[in-house]
Write an enzyme that holds these catalytic residues in place. Structure first.
Site, mmCIF file in Angstrom:
data_model
loop_
_atom_site.group_PDB
_atom_site.id
_atom_site.type_symbol
_atom_site.label_atom_id
_atom_site.label_comp_id
_atom_site.label_asym_id
_atom_site.label_seq_id
_atom_site.Cartn_x
_atom_site.Cartn_y
_atom_site.Cartn_z
ATOM 1 N N GLY A 1 0.375 -12.057 1.920
ATOM 2 C CA GLY A 1 0.572 -12.598 3.262
ATOM 3 C C GLY A 1 1.804 -13.476 3.249
ATOM 4 O O GLY A 1 2.263 -13.883 2.181
ATOM 5 N N CYS B 1 -0.818 -11.470 -4.781
ATOM 6 C CA CYS B 1 0.259 -12.275 -4.194
ATOM 7 C C CYS B 1 -0.317 -13.492 -3.453
ATOM 8 O O CYS B 1 -0.871 -14.380 -4.072
ATOM 9 C CB CYS B 1 1.146 -11.412 -3.308
ATOM 10 S SG CYS B 1 2.696 -12.222 -2.896
ATOM 11 N N TYR B 2 -0.226 -13.532 -2.113
ATOM 12 C CA TYR B 2 -0.818 -14.662 -1.387
ATOM 13 C C TYR B 2 -2.294 -14.801 -1.738
ATOM 14 O O TYR B 2 -2.819 -15.906 -1.908
ATOM 15 C CB TYR B 2 -0.670 -14.448 0.127
ATOM 16 C CG TYR B 2 -1.259 -15.561 0.958
ATOM 17 C CD1 TYR B 2 -0.519 -16.707 1.220
ATOM 18 C CD2 TYR B 2 -2.556 -15.488 1.460
ATOM 19 C CE1 TYR B 2 -1.053 -17.745 1.971
ATOM 20 C CE2 TYR B 2 -3.104 -16.520 2.209
ATOM 21 C CZ TYR B 2 -2.341 -17.646 2.465
ATOM 22 O OH TYR B 2 -2.870 -18.667 3.195
ATOM 23 N N HIS C 1 2.713 -7.039 -6.812
ATOM 24 C CA HIS C 1 2.002 -6.091 -5.934
ATOM 25 C C HIS C 1 1.663 -4.802 -6.689
ATOM 26 O O HIS C 1 2.498 -3.900 -6.762
ATOM 27 C CB HIS C 1 2.857 -5.770 -4.706
ATOM 28 C CG HIS C 1 2.938 -6.900 -3.742
ATOM 29 N ND1 HIS C 1 2.012 -7.091 -2.747
ATOM 30 C CD2 HIS C 1 3.813 -7.939 -3.652
ATOM 31 C CE1 HIS C 1 2.307 -8.182 -2.064
ATOM 32 N NE2 HIS C 1 3.405 -8.720 -2.598
ATOM 33 N N GLU D 1 -0.081 -2.459 -5.714
ATOM 34 C CA GLU D 1 -0.297 -1.332 -4.797
ATOM 35 C C GLU D 1 0.970 -0.541 -4.513
ATOM 36 O O GLU D 1 0.892 0.583 -4.023
ATOM 37 C CB GLU D 1 -0.912 -1.840 -3.484
ATOM 38 C CG GLU D 1 -0.012 -2.702 -2.593
ATOM 39 C CD GLU D 1 0.007 -4.183 -2.974
ATOM 40 O OE1 GLU D 1 -0.297 -4.495 -4.145
ATOM 41 O OE2 GLU D 1 0.356 -5.017 -2.110
ATOM 42 N N ASP E 1 -4.024 15.660 13.777
ATOM 43 C CA ASP E 1 -5.203 14.861 14.065
ATOM 44 C C ASP E 1 -6.148 15.547 15.060
ATOM 45 O O ASP E 1 -7.342 15.662 14.807
ATOM 46 C CB ASP E 1 -4.808 13.472 14.594
ATOM 47 C CG ASP E 1 -3.905 12.738 13.613
ATOM 48 O OD1 ASP E 1 -3.936 13.103 12.423
ATOM 49 O OD2 ASP E 1 -3.179 11.825 14.033
ATOM 50 N N LYS F 1 -3.873 9.359 7.057
ATOM 51 C CA LYS F 1 -3.323 10.680 7.382
ATOM 52 C C LYS F 1 -3.574 11.703 6.264
ATOM 53 O O LYS F 1 -3.955 12.838 6.534
ATOM 54 C CB LYS F 1 -1.821 10.541 7.627
ATOM 55 C CG LYS F 1 -1.185 11.745 8.262
ATOM 56 C CD LYS F 1 -1.445 11.722 9.746
ATOM 57 C CE LYS F 1 -0.760 12.834 10.471
ATOM 58 N NZ LYS F 1 -0.945 12.693 11.923
#
Ligand code: XMP
Length: 514
Positions: free
Chosen positions: A56, A83-84, A170, A172, A228, A370
């Site tokens: 964040g 992180c945050y 991070h 991710e 979709d 997606k």
């Protein structure tokens, strides 16, 4: 539904969706909840196997900074702070946070000090993605430091006894080597999640859930032929086939053969048993668009006309009980967490619900990313060309023909685009380009063909690489491929004598030309 689940607490970081995806890639269900909607009671109710605090933009010690109910640390549920989230964990548990003398951004060499926890897969010096101006200067009691950098004394810390893990970097993002493995280790080894988030079981449970909800009611779906809405159609067809009516409006601005392909899949009865209404409205749209050149006016006309056609068709059907929508998880996240069902105006071009008489909305894909939607589509037996389709804007070729739209120009751009797509596929490049298409410029240029002077249209080719469509760069297409596309277009498409390749990134350009 999956048994195991990870709760991701959102503190406003830019990579939060990526965290959720990484967890799901482990075969474990995850949901993102806003920090201000999370407390010990809500966590108990959600009953996750583990919790991840995201990054964040704020300082954990700053006034009004996002914080967390300390009760969460007493639930006996493992927590990973990123992180945050790492700083907040340190701060709430009695460590210290300070403004870092040197901020770290981007790729950073991180020295791993202890591989006994979630960093087992790390290299001794592991390249990680950093983005922080504060740092943990002293971890709370009970924590060991697992990693550091030259400028950050605590790049990782763990209290394995209590199940608390934290990394300043991070894990991710792809730039962090072994990052996905760190998350995997937390999710599978620490939290002990079972890998029960699979598309086949999701399909089964959703089909069951839709059946229960719909009962003997009637469902209406605006089918655009995009990924979709096609997957929603396939799912609903399997669940309540004969009670489903799909309305497919061909506005004459679709890609070459697209209207027939969609009709073949959904309207022929070969794959799905449902009611399919195809409305051929091309002439209506072309006459509304005659003489209009301003891009926003074109968009508005197409959007409004689309709604009108849909509305007229829906009225003929009469009252329906449910309106189905292809809303997916990023739509929900982007439009604000925790808010009630949001109808994205992009979907099926315009705010349909206002115009149709229905009782309730069903959005069976609202928790999927997606790539998961595509996977589900395959699971449901949709053909690959539909499932792997690239994004296509609601206003269709209307915004890929610069200036006035005419039937003749639609024909040109459809043919040029079909050649471009064919050659990209033949070169094996389709999977590596985010979006690509041919557009028609509003200029004519002088050329020479077979000793004759020509004065004809110029086609523009676009191909972009992007992860989120907010920013994008032009793809570096091989010259031979571009050359072949150019040759085929000028030879095979009447009234085109020139081809351009658009090099513009976004910003300052956009993906579409209008
Ligand atoms: P831009 O041109 O804004 O496009 O950089 C970003 C992405 O959005 C798609 N796009 C649309 N999709 N309705 C849609 O459903 C629209 O009006 C629309 N306009 C742009 C575009 O194709 C790209 O993927």
């Amino acid at each position: 539904m999956a048994e195991s689940r990870i709760l991701i607490v959102d503190f406003g970081g830019q990579y939060n969706q990526l965290i959720a995806r990484r967890v799901r890639e482990c075969g474990v269900y995850s949901e993102i909840h806003n920090y201000d909607e999370v407390d010990a009671a809500s966590v108990r109710a959600f009953s996750p196997d583990g919790i991840i605090f995201t990054g964040g933009p704020q300082s954990a010690y700053g006034e009004g900074a996002p914080s967390i109910d300390d009760g969460i640390f007493s639930l006996g549920i493992p927590v990973l702070g990123i992180c945050y989230g790492a700083q907040l964990m340190a701060y709430r548990l009695g460590g210290s946070i300070d403004s870092a003398p040197t901020s770290e951004y981007g790729r950073t060499e991180v020295t791993i000090d202890d591989k006994g926890g979630i960093l087992a897969a790390a290299d001794d010096v592991n390249t990680c993605w950093m983005s922080h101006t504060d740092y943990i200067s002293c971890p709370p009691e009970g924590f060991v430091i697992t990693a550091h950098t030259d400028d950050c004394p605590v790049a990782g810390m763990e209290d394995r006894k209590r199940g608390f893990y934290a990394v300043q970097f991070h894990p991710e993002v792809n730039h962090t080597e072994h990052g996905a493995e760190f998350i995997r280790s937390f999710v599978l080894d620490v939290c002990g999640c079972s890998q029960d988030w699979q598309m086949d079981s999701f399909a089964e449970t959703q089909i069951q859930a839709v059946r229960e909800k719909v009962g003997d009611g009637r469902v209406l779906l605006g089918l655009s032929g995009g990924v979709d809405s096609s997957v929603v159609a396939a799912l609903l067809a399997r669940a309540v086939g004969p009670q489903l009516t799909c309305v497919f409006v061909d506005h004459g601005l679709l890609r070459k053969n697209e209207a027939d392909e969609v009709s073949e899949v959904f309207g022929s009865g070969k794959l799905f048993d449902l009611n399919f209404i195809r409305v051929d409205a091309a002439d209506r749209f072309y006459s509304k668009l005659a003489g209009v050149t301003e891009p926003e006016s074109k968009r508005k006309i197409i959007g409004e006309e689309f709604i009108r056609v849909f509305e007229e068709t829906a009225k003929k059907i009469g009252r329906v009980d449910f309106l189905a929508q292809g809303t997916i998880y990023p739509d929900i996240i982007e439009s604000g967490l925790g808010k009630s069902a949001v109808i994205k105006s992009h979907h099926n071009v315009g705010g349909l619900p206002d115009y149709v008489d229905f009782r309730e909305i069903i959005e069976p894909l609202r928790m999927l990313f997606k790539d998961e939607v595509r996977q589900l589509g395959r699971e449901l037996g949709l053909p690959e060309y539909l499932v792997s389709r690239q994004p296509f804007p609601g206003p269709g070729l209307g915004i890929r023909i610069i200036g006035e739209v005419t039937a003749e120009k639609v024909r040109i751009v459809q043919d040029a685009d079909a050649i471009y797509r064919e050659e990209i596929a033949r070169a094996g490049l389709a999977g590596s380009i985010s979006q690509y298409y041919a557009a028609l410029t509003n200029m004519q240029t002088v050329g020479v063909m077979g000793d004759f002077r020509t004065y004809d249209h110029a086609v523009a080719l676009r191909a972009v690489i992007t992860s989120d469509f907010m920013t994008a760069e032009a793809a570096h297409l091989p010259w031979e491929v571009l050359d072949r596309v150019m040759t085929r277009i000028v030879n095979e498409v009447d009234h085109v004598n020139r081809v351009f390749y658009d090099l513009t990134s976004k910003p300052p350009g956009t993906v579409e030309l209008e």
